[in-house]
Design a protein around this motif. Sequence first.
Motif, mmCIF file in Angstrom:
data_model
loop_
_atom_site.group_PDB
_atom_site.id
_atom_site.type_symbol
_atom_site.label_atom_id
_atom_site.label_comp_id
_atom_site.label_asym_id
_atom_site.label_seq_id
_atom_site.Cartn_x
_atom_site.Cartn_y
_atom_site.Cartn_z
ATOM 1 N N GLN A 1 0.842 -1.206 0.000
ATOM 2 C CA GLN A 1 0.000 0.000 0.000
ATOM 3 C C GLN A 1 0.870 1.247 0.000
ATOM 4 O O GLN A 1 1.931 1.225 0.605
ATOM 5 N N PRO A 2 0.391 2.325 -0.608
ATOM 6 C CA PRO A 2 -0.789 2.378 -1.467
ATOM 7 C C PRO A 2 -0.562 1.610 -2.770
ATOM 8 O O PRO A 2 0.557 1.125 -3.015
ATOM 9 N N ALA A 3 -1.618 1.504 -3.596
ATOM 10 C CA ALA A 3 -1.489 0.768 -4.857
ATOM 11 C C ALA A 3 -0.378 1.372 -5.699
ATOM 12 O O ALA A 3 -0.176 2.580 -5.705
ATOM 13 N N GLY A 4 0.339 0.530 -6.422
ATOM 14 C CA GLY A 4 1.396 1.017 -7.307
ATOM 15 C C GLY A 4 0.805 1.603 -8.587
ATOM 16 O O GLY A 4 -0.412 1.650 -8.760
ATOM 17 N N GLY A 5 1.688 2.025 -9.473
ATOM 18 C CA GLY A 5 1.235 2.669 -10.703
ATOM 19 C C GLY A 5 0.885 1.702 -11.811
ATOM 20 O O GLY A 5 0.147 2.045 -12.733
ATOM 21 N N HIS A 6 1.428 0.496 -11.769
ATOM 22 C CA HIS A 6 1.194 -0.427 -12.888
ATOM 23 C C HIS A 6 0.756 -1.806 -12.442
ATOM 24 O O HIS A 6 0.544 -2.681 -13.281
ATOM 25 N N ALA A 7 0.663 -2.005 -11.123
ATOM 26 C CA ALA A 7 0.411 -3.363 -10.655
ATOM 27 C C ALA A 7 -0.054 -3.344 -9.217
ATOM 28 O O ALA A 7 0.194 -2.383 -8.487
ATOM 29 N N VAL A 8 -0.713 -4.433 -8.846
ATOM 30 C CA VAL A 8 -1.008 -4.666 -7.428
ATOM 31 C C VAL A 8 -0.058 -5.765 -6.982
ATOM 32 O O VAL A 8 0.120 -6.763 -7.676
ATOM 33 N N TYR A 9 0.573 -5.546 -5.848
ATOM 34 C CA TYR A 9 1.562 -6.485 -5.332
ATOM 35 C C TYR A 9 1.001 -7.124 -4.063
ATOM 36 O O TYR A 9 0.820 -6.442 -3.056
ATOM 37 N N VAL A 10 0.754 -8.415 -4.129
ATOM 38 C CA VAL A 10 0.239 -9.114 -2.950
ATOM 39 C C VAL A 10 1.426 -9.495 -2.073
ATOM 40 O O VAL A 10 2.478 -9.921 -2.564
ATOM 41 N N ASP A 11 1.251 -9.315 -0.776
ATOM 42 C CA ASP A 11 2.280 -9.701 0.191
ATOM 43 C C ASP A 11 2.094 -11.193 0.490
ATOM 44 O O ASP A 11 1.320 -11.577 1.359
ATOM 45 N N ALA A 12 2.810 -12.024 -0.260
ATOM 46 C CA ALA A 12 2.621 -13.477 -0.147
ATOM 47 C C ALA A 12 3.090 -13.981 1.211
ATOM 48 O O ALA A 12 2.546 -14.950 1.738
ATOM 49 N N ALA A 13 4.093 -13.321 1.793
ATOM 50 C CA ALA A 13 4.580 -13.756 3.113
ATOM 51 C C ALA A 13 3.473 -13.578 4.152
ATOM 52 O O ALA A 13 3.291 -14.414 5.035
ATOM 53 N N ALA A 14 2.701 -12.492 4.038
ATOM 54 C CA ALA A 14 1.623 -12.260 5.006
ATOM 55 C C ALA A 14 0.417 -13.147 4.707
ATOM 56 O O ALA A 14 -0.263 -13.597 5.625
ATOM 57 N N LEU A 15 0.157 -13.412 3.441
ATOM 58 C CA LEU A 15 -0.998 -14.249 3.088
ATOM 59 C C LEU A 15 -0.736 -15.726 3.399
ATOM 60 O O LEU A 15 -1.645 -16.461 3.758
ATOM 61 N N LEU A 16 0.514 -16.152 3.249
ATOM 62 C CA LEU A 16 0.869 -17.569 3.435
ATOM 63 C C LEU A 16 1.954 -17.691 4.514
ATOM 64 O O LEU A 16 3.074 -18.128 4.223
ATOM 65 N N PRO A 17 1.658 -17.302 5.739
ATOM 66 C CA PRO A 17 2.711 -17.272 6.761
ATOM 67 C C PRO A 17 3.260 -18.655 7.098
ATOM 68 O O PRO A 17 4.335 -18.764 7.680
ATOM 69 N N HIS A 18 2.536 -19.713 6.688
ATOM 70 C CA HIS A 18 3.002 -21.073 6.997
ATOM 71 C C HIS A 18 4.045 -21.572 6.001
ATOM 72 O O HIS A 18 4.608 -22.643 6.196
ATOM 73 N N ILE A 19 4.309 -20.809 4.940
ATOM 74 C CA ILE A 19 5.328 -21.249 3.961
ATOM 75 C C ILE A 19 6.598 -20.419 4.145
ATOM 76 O O ILE A 19 6.579 -19.207 3.934
#
Length: 465
Positions: A338-356
Amino acid sequence: MGVIIEPFRIKTVEPLRFTTRAERERALAKAGYNVFKLRAHDVTIDLLTDSGTGAMSAAQWGALMQGDESYAGSRSFERFDSVVRDLTGFKHVIPTHQGRAAERILFHSTLQPGDVVINNIHFDTTRANVEYEGAEARDLVMPEGRLPAFIHPFKGNMHLEALESVLRGEEGARVAMVMLTVTNNSGGGQPVSLENIRAVRALCDRYGKAFFLDACRFAENAWFIKQREAGQHNRSPKEIAQEMFSLADGCLMSAKKDGLANIGGFLAMNDDALAQKCRNLLILTEGFPTYGGLAGYDLEAIAQGLVEVVDENYLRYRIRSIEYLAEKFLAMGIPIVQPAGGHAVYVDAAALLPHIPALQYPGIALVNSLYLEGGIRSCEIGTVMFGLHPDGHETAAGMELVRLAIPRRLYTQSHIDYVVEIAAAVKEISWALKGYRIVSAPPVLRHFTAEFEPLRARAVPVDVS
Ligand code: F0G
């Protein structure tokens, strides 16, 4: 203002292909679980990159027919040269077939082994081209730029104190060049403020260093400056971009982004001797200095694209369309930069998949799940892309991001709504996603061609109640 609509209507269409889950499973396994190795035919919505994948305008297709294919001194080069010089103010404009060719030529002409190049965050090819010369690519983005959930208007800014401390210290003599990547792609497509660009210029002047912009997304950066920086609201995006360029000694450009073209790039600078050196190298591998690896029609398409990209209606729609996707993700609790970038949305995979764990590549797990659930192709920007060091050892990258890059003028809002629906399905099953291990990989830029193997299923929590 109410709804911001696409500021164009569609003249030509291309069918999308829909696949079954079984087809996607087979395709992904065949690709070694690396979406770069998928056939584009097997992808429904392709958000792998915004590079060279946008839709050209009728005026650009028309300009193609004006292409002058003369080997030397073509009229198309004259148009290209005058548009780039009007925009950037740089004296020498050197066309290249894409951004990384400009990188290789600039770095080979300026770097010695042991040198240091400082950037907010180097893009992967930029880093690889610096390291290929035996130099070090050092990232000094402001600390907030590495905190995905931290909201700041200019998270791409250089950390000025850190930059000054390197320039002033023992290592200062090794710094061959300072760069700013606008917008900062590897840090979430975040902009750099004019104030920060001015401050970097001042430090480079004080310590006698060359300062270059990696300007792939200069127009998106200019729009953010117009929206967010005090005193800039009444200036046009072009005027802001002109000031950004005027503060640097030169720039590298991939015209596949804000050139609104499918191929092309350039290198531009003021230094006569350096330009001569770069042109000599250009002739060796790219071509004569008035075409540099491009057809005359490519030069025409880029020249027209550079005019269209600074249009306010285009930029308002462009930045709003990314923000729209980001808002939907946030509303459903998907962690993003956050905030949204200019050309893409970047998902925080570490926060979404904390078990990996990082070395089991949570970004790859997420990328592959988006593909399996809905045929969406995205891109890992994490440990696979940045975790391997030149000496062969591997560490976790600073962030585990998955980028959903939105090609320019290509998809409509309902395509994006479909992406949102698939992302919701992935979120539902995210707890069950597994990590990966690398089966084979080349020593540099491994993310393009590495092959993976899914790790065995993680234990499913048993409900004993
Ligand atoms: N610099 C930045 C900031 C980039 O994003 C890219 C390309 C390049 C340089 C190299 O340009 O591809 O024309 O050789 N980025 C693309 C991407 C590939 O997907 O972000 P190129």
